[in-house]
Design an enzyme around this catalytic site. Structure first.
Site, PDB file in Angstrom:
ATOM      1  CE  LYS A  16       0.860   1.319   4.440  1.00 16.38           C
ATOM      2  NZ  LYS A  16       1.552   2.526   4.847  1.00 16.38           N
ATOM      3  CG  ASP A 146      -0.633  -0.386   7.827  1.00 12.49           C
ATOM      4  OD1 ASP A 146      -1.467   0.523   8.013  1.00 12.49           O
ATOM      5  OD2 ASP A 146       0.603  -0.209   7.858  1.00 12.49           O
TER       6      ASP A 146
END
Ligand code: C5P
Length: 313
Positions: A16, A146
């Site tokens: 990401k 995350d």
């Protein structure tokens, strides 16, 4: 019809980049309240989960970039992910996990979280009693801030400590160049430096800029590039001032936007299109300001099964 139990399951999960990362006050639990826009890119790690004999426990092997930097014991988040799935299924946790790394280690791109998300999905399929998407998302949130996004993928807003995910309205495909450093940064150190730089003053609640959300809705890469923002960038630069050279090299190559990814040290550059991303990548490589340069596109899917091998009957 025989339902064969898999011998191994292969899952891929993405890295990401945070298109916006707004860091709010430090909470009593030590985490910071966040508002962030996660964006999954086509830098993918692979986890192959293979059934192991009773009593084996968990084992991990690693191949690919930076093998020596990846722990193969219970400090690896993928190990904890396997254990959480086994506990949720009330079964023994006997599995071998093989990790194929492309995402930089300690690079601010959530590589460890991608491996954990992939291990959750792989063990769930390997042990065959599908514990359900909602339950997997809850386990992901327990593993790290995350990990839920690595399951989800796409472009999404993260709140809380990052683990509360809602999809974002986003159009278009974005062409990225990532510059990896030859050293990592510790996420807790970068948050601590952010607190130190802010001093004692009142920290506002985190928020996501409307300009970025409307740029994403319209799919205008130039407007997305102009509105990339990371509150941790000053802290990462304070700990590693040399990163400024990498950011400047990408800026000079005409990147639409330049930002440090998460807690760094990976630097992200948004290019106009595929061809421009090659120009930016070449300029960054020849600047000598980073270890490796990789190109990727986004958004891409979250953790997904790509192969299931059945056990011999
Ligand atoms: O959740 P995760 O394990 O990725 O967090 C690693 C560290 O990053 C935490 O221990 C904390 O120091 C810092 N962190 C934070 N606020 C967040 C997310 C992470 O302070 N929202």
């Amino acid at each position: 019809m025989s339902s064969t139990v898999p011998a191994s399951v292969t899952v891929r999960a993405p890295a990401k980049v945070n298109l916006a990362l707004s860091v709010g006050p430090r909470r009593p639990d030590g985490f910071h309240e966040l508002a962030t826009v996660f964006h999954a890119v086509s830098l993918l790690d692979t986890v192959v989960a293979t059934e192991a004999p009773p009593g084996h426990g968990v084992s991990i092997t690693v191949e690919g970039d930076e093998v020596a930097a990846v722990p193969t014991d219970d400090s690896n988040l993928a190990w904890s992910a396997a254990q959480l799935v086994a506990t949720a299924m009330r079964r023994p946790c006997d599995v071998h996990l093989h990790l194929i790394k492309n995402i930089p280690v300690a690079g601010g791109m959530a590589g460890g979280s991608a491996n954990a998300a992939a291990a959750l999905v792989a063990c769930d399929a390997l042990w065959g009693s599908s514990i359900g998407r909602q339950r997997l998302e809850a386990l992901a949130g327990q593993l790290g801030s995350d990990v839920p996004f690595a399951l989800h993928g796409g472009t999404a807003i993260g709140r809380g400590r990052g683990e509360q995910i809602t999809p974002a309205l986003a159009r278009g495909e974005y062409h990225w160049v990532f510059a990896f450093a030859d050293w990592g940064l510790s996420t807790p150190d970068v948050y601590a430096e952010c607190d130190r730089l802010r001093g004692e003053g009142q920290v506002p609640e985190p928020s996501i800029p409307d300009e970025l959300m409307s740029a994403l809705r319209s799919g205008r890469a130039s407007a997305v590039g102009a509105n990339l923002h990371n509150d941790l960038q000053a802290a990462a630069l304070s700990l590693r001032p040399r990163l400024k050279l990498t950011l400047e090299a990408g800026q000079d190559a005409g990147a639409l936007g330049v930002v440090i990814s998460g807690s760094g040290p990976t630097c992200a550059f948004l290019a106009r299109d595929d061809e421009h991303s090659i120009d930016v990548a070449v300029a960054l490589s020849s600047s000598g300001s980073c270890r490796t340069v990789k190109r990727a596109t986004g958004p891409v899917h979250g953790a997904r099964i790509v192969d299931i091998v059945g056990a011999p009957e």
